[in-house]
Write a protein that holds these residues in place. Structure first.
Motif, mmCIF file in Angstrom:
data_model
loop_
_atom_site.group_PDB
_atom_site.id
_atom_site.type_symbol
_atom_site.label_atom_id
_atom_site.label_comp_id
_atom_site.label_asym_id
_atom_site.label_seq_id
_atom_site.Cartn_x
_atom_site.Cartn_y
_atom_site.Cartn_z
ATOM 1 N N ASP A 1 0.432 0.764 -3.291
ATOM 2 C CA ASP A 1 -0.060 0.677 -1.916
ATOM 3 C C ASP A 1 0.841 1.493 -0.996
ATOM 4 O OD1 ASP A 1 -0.864 -0.033 0.671
ATOM 5 O OD2 ASP A 1 -1.469 -2.038 0.018
ATOM 6 N N PRO A 2 0.327 2.610 -0.451
ATOM 7 C CA PRO A 2 1.147 3.458 0.411
ATOM 8 C C PRO A 2 1.453 2.816 1.757
ATOM 9 C CG PRO A 2 -1.117 4.227 0.393
ATOM 10 C CD PRO A 2 -1.027 3.167 -0.651
ATOM 11 N N HIS A 3 0.719 1.768 2.110
ATOM 12 C CA HIS A 3 0.924 1.113 3.401
ATOM 13 C C HIS A 3 1.954 -0.017 3.334
ATOM 14 C CE1 HIS A 3 -2.446 3.485 4.672
ATOM 15 N NE2 HIS A 3 -3.242 2.907 3.805
ATOM 16 N N LEU A 4 2.434 -0.322 2.140
ATOM 17 C CA LEU A 4 3.498 -1.306 1.965
ATOM 18 C C LEU A 4 4.817 -0.585 1.725
ATOM 19 C CD1 LEU A 4 1.808 -4.006 -0.325
ATOM 20 C CD2 LEU A 4 2.039 -4.026 2.165
ATOM 21 N N ALA A 5 5.889 -1.170 2.209
ATOM 22 C CA ALA A 5 7.207 -0.553 2.080
ATOM 23 C C ALA A 5 7.698 -0.613 0.639
ATOM 24 C CB ALA A 5 8.196 -1.261 2.993
ATOM 25 N N LEU A 6 8.605 0.280 0.319
ATOM 26 C CA LEU A 6 9.276 0.230 -0.971
ATOM 27 C C LEU A 6 9.990 -1.119 -1.076
ATOM 28 C CD1 LEU A 6 9.734 2.236 -3.340
ATOM 29 C CD2 LEU A 6 11.936 2.768 -2.290
ATOM 30 N N GLY A 7 9.786 -1.828 -2.181
ATOM 31 C CA GLY A 7 10.374 -3.154 -2.336
ATOM 32 C C GLY A 7 9.511 -4.272 -1.800
ATOM 33 N N GLU A 8 8.283 -3.939 -1.411
ATOM 34 C CA GLU A 8 7.350 -4.942 -0.890
ATOM 35 C C GLU A 8 6.188 -5.115 -1.863
ATOM 36 O OE1 GLU A 8 5.003 -5.937 3.331
ATOM 37 O OE2 GLU A 8 5.876 -3.958 2.963
ATOM 38 N N LEU A 9 5.773 -6.368 -2.069
ATOM 39 C CA LEU A 9 4.636 -6.693 -2.928
ATOM 40 C C LEU A 9 3.651 -7.521 -2.124
ATOM 41 C CD1 LEU A 9 4.608 -7.864 -6.602
ATOM 42 C CD2 LEU A 9 3.512 -9.305 -4.884
ATOM 43 N N GLY A 10 2.385 -7.149 -2.175
ATOM 44 C CA GLY A 10 1.359 -7.867 -1.427
ATOM 45 C C GLY A 10 0.273 -8.417 -2.321
ATOM 46 N N THR A 11 -0.212 -9.594 -1.963
ATOM 47 C CA THR A 11 -1.337 -10.196 -2.660
ATOM 48 C C THR A 11 -1.826 -11.372 -1.825
ATOM 49 O OG1 THR A 11 -2.133 -11.044 -4.794
ATOM 50 C CG2 THR A 11 0.044 -11.785 -4.070
ATOM 51 N N LYS A 12 -2.795 -12.113 -2.333
ATOM 52 C CA LYS A 12 -3.259 -13.331 -1.697
ATOM 53 C C LYS A 12 -4.116 -14.102 -2.691
ATOM 54 C CE LYS A 12 -6.699 -13.548 1.201
ATOM 55 N NZ LYS A 12 -7.684 -14.263 0.383
ATOM 56 N N PRO A 13 -4.172 -15.415 -2.569
ATOM 57 C CA PRO A 13 -5.107 -16.179 -3.391
ATOM 58 C C PRO A 13 -6.529 -15.944 -2.923
ATOM 59 C CG PRO A 13 -3.980 -17.614 -1.841
ATOM 60 C CD PRO A 13 -3.343 -16.275 -1.718
ATOM 61 N N GLY A 14 -7.485 -16.061 -3.831
ATOM 62 C CA GLY A 14 -8.885 -15.884 -3.467
ATOM 63 C C GLY A 14 -9.271 -14.417 -3.349
ATOM 64 N N ILE A 15 -10.211 -14.138 -2.446
ATOM 65 C CA ILE A 15 -10.790 -12.796 -2.330
ATOM 66 C C ILE A 15 -9.766 -11.802 -1.792
ATOM 67 C CG2 ILE A 15 -12.593 -11.408 -1.267
ATOM 68 C CD1 ILE A 15 -13.613 -13.413 -3.320
ATOM 69 N N LEU A 16 -9.513 -10.745 -2.583
ATOM 70 C CA LEU A 16 -8.548 -9.714 -2.199
ATOM 71 C C LEU A 16 -9.231 -8.391 -1.866
ATOM 72 C CD1 LEU A 16 -5.526 -8.938 -1.923
ATOM 73 C CD2 LEU A 16 -5.579 -8.293 -4.344
ATOM 74 N N SER A 17 -10.382 -8.130 -2.489
ATOM 75 C CA SER A 17 -11.085 -6.876 -2.231
ATOM 76 C C SER A 17 -12.584 -7.130 -2.138
ATOM 77 C CB SER A 17 -10.806 -5.856 -3.345
ATOM 78 O OG SER A 17 -11.521 -6.204 -4.515
ATOM 79 N N ALA A 18 -13.310 -6.122 -1.709
ATOM 80 C CA ALA A 18 -14.753 -6.251 -1.527
ATOM 81 C C ALA A 18 -15.519 -5.956 -2.813
ATOM 82 C CB ALA A 18 -15.218 -5.293 -0.432
ATOM 83 N N ALA B 1 -5.899 14.250 -0.546
ATOM 84 C CA ALA B 1 -5.466 15.413 -1.327
ATOM 85 C C ALA B 1 -3.957 15.620 -1.305
ATOM 86 C CB ALA B 1 -6.164 16.672 -0.820
ATOM 87 N N ARG B 2 -3.275 15.047 -0.318
ATOM 88 C CA ARG B 2 -1.819 15.188 -0.220
ATOM 89 C C ARG B 2 -1.093 13.908 -0.643
ATOM 90 N NH1 ARG B 2 -0.311 19.766 2.418
ATOM 91 N NH2 ARG B 2 1.749 18.931 2.860
ATOM 92 N N TYR B 3 -1.814 13.022 -1.327
ATOM 93 C CA TYR B 3 -1.199 11.737 -1.687
ATOM 94 C C TYR B 3 -0.088 11.914 -2.719
ATOM 95 C CZ TYR B 3 -0.514 6.917 -2.960
ATOM 96 O OH TYR B 3 0.055 5.691 -3.173
ATOM 97 N N THR B 4 1.005 11.217 -2.481
ATOM 98 C CA THR B 4 2.087 11.130 -3.456
ATOM 99 C C THR B 4 2.716 9.750 -3.301
ATOM 100 O OG1 THR B 4 4.080 12.204 -4.316
ATOM 101 C CG2 THR B 4 3.811 12.149 -1.909
ATOM 102 N N LEU B 5 3.801 9.471 -3.996
ATOM 103 C CA LEU B 5 4.402 8.141 -3.923
ATOM 104 C C LEU B 5 5.880 8.198 -4.272
ATOM 105 C CD1 LEU B 5 4.629 7.338 -7.171
ATOM 106 C CD2 LEU B 5 2.204 6.860 -6.861
ATOM 107 N N GLN B 6 6.572 7.103 -3.992
ATOM 108 C CA GLN B 6 8.008 7.036 -4.272
ATOM 109 C C GLN B 6 8.237 6.491 -5.678
ATOM 110 O OE1 GLN B 6 10.834 5.933 -1.265
ATOM 111 N NE2 GLN B 6 9.226 5.641 0.261
ATOM 112 N N GLU B 7 8.839 7.329 -6.508
ATOM 113 C CA GLU B 7 9.048 6.953 -7.906
ATOM 114 C C GLU B 7 10.107 5.871 -8.063
ATOM 115 O OE1 GLU B 7 7.774 11.068 -10.167
ATOM 116 O OE2 GLU B 7 9.809 10.907 -9.346
ATOM 117 N N ALA B 8 10.856 5.589 -7.013
ATOM 118 C CA ALA B 8 11.838 4.501 -7.073
ATOM 119 C C ALA B 8 11.158 3.155 -7.281
ATOM 120 C CB ALA B 8 12.667 4.469 -5.791
#
Length: 382
Positions: free
Chosen positions: A160-177, A352-359
Motif C-alpha cells: 500500500d503506497p498510502h501507508l508509511a514504511l513500517g505500517e500495516l493496515g487491515t480491518k475485520p469484516g469488509i475490506l474491499s468492494a 506508470a511511475r509506480y515503485t516501492l520501498q524495498e526496505a
C-alpha cells in the motif's frame, strides 16, 4: 540483523528486481513460474504438483497437524513503465505497476524462513504463488485444483503506497468492494445526420442510459449503503455526417453489500432495456460478476493485528476500499484475513511511475513466517 537475515534481504531484493524486469500478464506468467520454482527447489522446499499452467503451490510440512496457507499473486499489468528504475521492465507495455513482484518476494522470504524451522512446525504451511489476480481468475483456478481442500485458514497481503514504511493496515469484516463489469450494446437505426428523424440515434439513447445509471445508487439504494457505478467507455459512429446504427458502453460496479450488489444488477437490466425501448431502440446488458468483497474473519484479523504489533508494525484500522481483490474467492471457502503493508510512495497502484520501498520486504517476510506457526498452534488449541 543477523548474517542470515542480511543475506536473505539481499536475496529478496534481487528476486523482486528480477521479477520486475521480466513482468508477465495474467495466465502468461511462464518465466515467472520458472523463477519461483527454481528458487524454491534450490532451498529444498517441496512443490505440489497441480494442474496449473502458471503459478506455484509449495508446502512446508512439519509434524502431523492442521494446514494453513499464505498467498501471493504474481502477474503484471498492461502498462508501459515510466518509473526511473535501473531494473525497469524490459517488456514493452507490461510492468509490475501493482507490486505483485513485492508480494512474490515477501512470500518467497516467508517460505525460506519457514524452511529453517520445518521440524518444529505443528502442521503444514502451503504457500500460493497465484497467477492472474488482475483478471480475477487466478484464485478460482487454484481452488479448482483441490490443492487447498485441507486448508483451515488463509492469509494474504497487498502493498500500500498510502501507508508509511513500517505500517500495516487491515480491518475485520469488509475490506474491499465486490468488482463487477458491464457492457451495454445499443441498437438503433442509422440515418443521414441532416435527417435524424428518419433514424433512431443510439448516441442519444446511450447518453440517457448513462444519466439514469448515475441515479441508481442515489435513488434505488438505501442511504446507509454505498456503491459506485462508473461508465468508462462510450463508442459510437465513425464519421461526422452519419447517425450510426449502434453504440457501446462499458464500465464497472463496485459494492460492499451482497444485497446491494444483487439489486443494482437487477435495476440495471430493467433500466437499460426500458430506456432503450422508450426511444424505439434496443439495448442488451452483459453483466459480468467479478470477485466478491474481501471479508476478513474477525478472530483471524485480531490475531494478525496483535502479531503485527509484536513485530514492530504500527497497525492502522482501514476504511473499506472500492478496489477489488480476488483473495475474496478463497475467503468464500476458507476463513482468513488480508492485510496491507506500507511501502510509502508518491504514485498510486496501477500508475506508470509506480515503485516501492524495498526496505519493507524483509519485515513483511519475517511477519508472515512468524504468524504461520502461531496460527497452526492456535488451530490446535481450539
Amino acid at each position: 540483523m543477523t548474517a542470515f537475515q542480511n543475506s536473505l534481504e539481499q536475496k529478496l531484493i534481487e528476486a523482486r528486481r528480477t521479477l520486475h524486469r521480466f513482468p508477465e500478464l495474467s495466465h502468461e506468467e511462464y518465466k515467472t513460474t520458472e523463477c519461483i520454482r527454481r528458487w524454491l527447489e534450490e532451498a529444498g522446499i517441496d512443490i505440489i504438483d497441480t494442474s496449473l499452467e502458471t503459478g506455484v503451490v509449495a508446502q512446508i510440512a512439519g509434524k502431523p497437524g492442521p494446514v494453513i496457507a499464505l498467498r501471493a499473486d504474481i502477474d503484471a499489468l498492461p502498462i508501459q513503465e515510466e518509473a526511473e528504475e535501473t531494473f525497469h521492465s524490459v517488456h514493452p507495455g507490461v510492468m509490475h505497476a501493482c507490486g505483485h513482484d513485492f508480494h512474490t518476494a515477501v512470500m518467497l522470504g516467508a517460505a525460506l524462513l519457514l524452511k529453517e524451522q520445518q521440524e518444529e512446525l505443528e502442521g503444514t504451511v502451503k504457500i500460493i504463488f497465484q497467477p492472474a489476480e488482475e483478471t480475477a481468475t487466478g484464485a478460482q483456478a487454484v481452488l479448482q485444483t483441490g490443492v487447498l481442500d485441507d486448508v483451515q485458514a488463509i492469509f494474504g497481503l497487498h502493498n500500500d503506497p498510502h501507508l508509511a514504511l513500517g505500517e500495516l493496515g487491515t480491518k475485520p469484516g469488509i475490506l474491499s468492494a465486490a468488482v463487477d463489469r458491464f457492457r451495454i450494446t445499443i441498437t438503433g437505426k442509422g440515418a443521414h445526420a441532416a435527417r435524424p428523424h428518419l433514424g433512431t440515434d443510439p448516441i442519444i439513447v446511450g447518453m440517457d442510459i448513462i444519466h439514469r445509471l448515475q441515479t441508481l445508487v442515489s435513488r434505488q439504494i438505501p442511504a446507509t449503503e454505498s456503491g459506485v457505478i462508473s461508465v468508462t467507455q462510450f463508442h459510437s459512429g465513425s464519421t461526422w455526417n452519419v447517425i450510426p446504427e449502434t453504440a457501446f458502453l462499458e464500465g464497472t460496479v463496485r459494492t460492499f453489500n451482497k444485497d446491494v450488489r444483487s439489486e443494482i444488477r437487477k435495476q440495471m437490466d430493467l433500466l437499460v432495456r426500458y430506456e432503450a425501448a422508450s426511444h424505439g431502440a434496443e439495448a442488451e446488458l452483459d453483466y459480468q460478476a467479478g470477485p466478491p468483497s474481501v471479508d476478513n474473519d474477525p478472530a483471524w484479523t485480531e490475531f494478525l493485528m496483535e502479531k503485527a504489533k509484536s513485530n514492530g508494525y504500527k497497525v492502522t484500522v482501514l476504511e473499506p476500499s472500492a478496489g477489488g481483490e480476488d483473495f475474496s474467492f478463497y475467503q468464500e471457502k476458507i476463513k482468513g484475513a488480508f492485510v496491507r503493508i506500507g511501502v510509502e510512495q508518491e504514485y498510486g497502484l496501477h500508475h506508470a511511475r509506480y515503485t516501492l520501498q524495498e526496505a519493507a520486504l524483509l519485515p513483511a517476510a519475517r511477519y508472515f513466517a512468524g504468524i504461520a506457526p502461531e496460527a497452526l498452534k492456535r488451530i490446535l488449541s481450539e
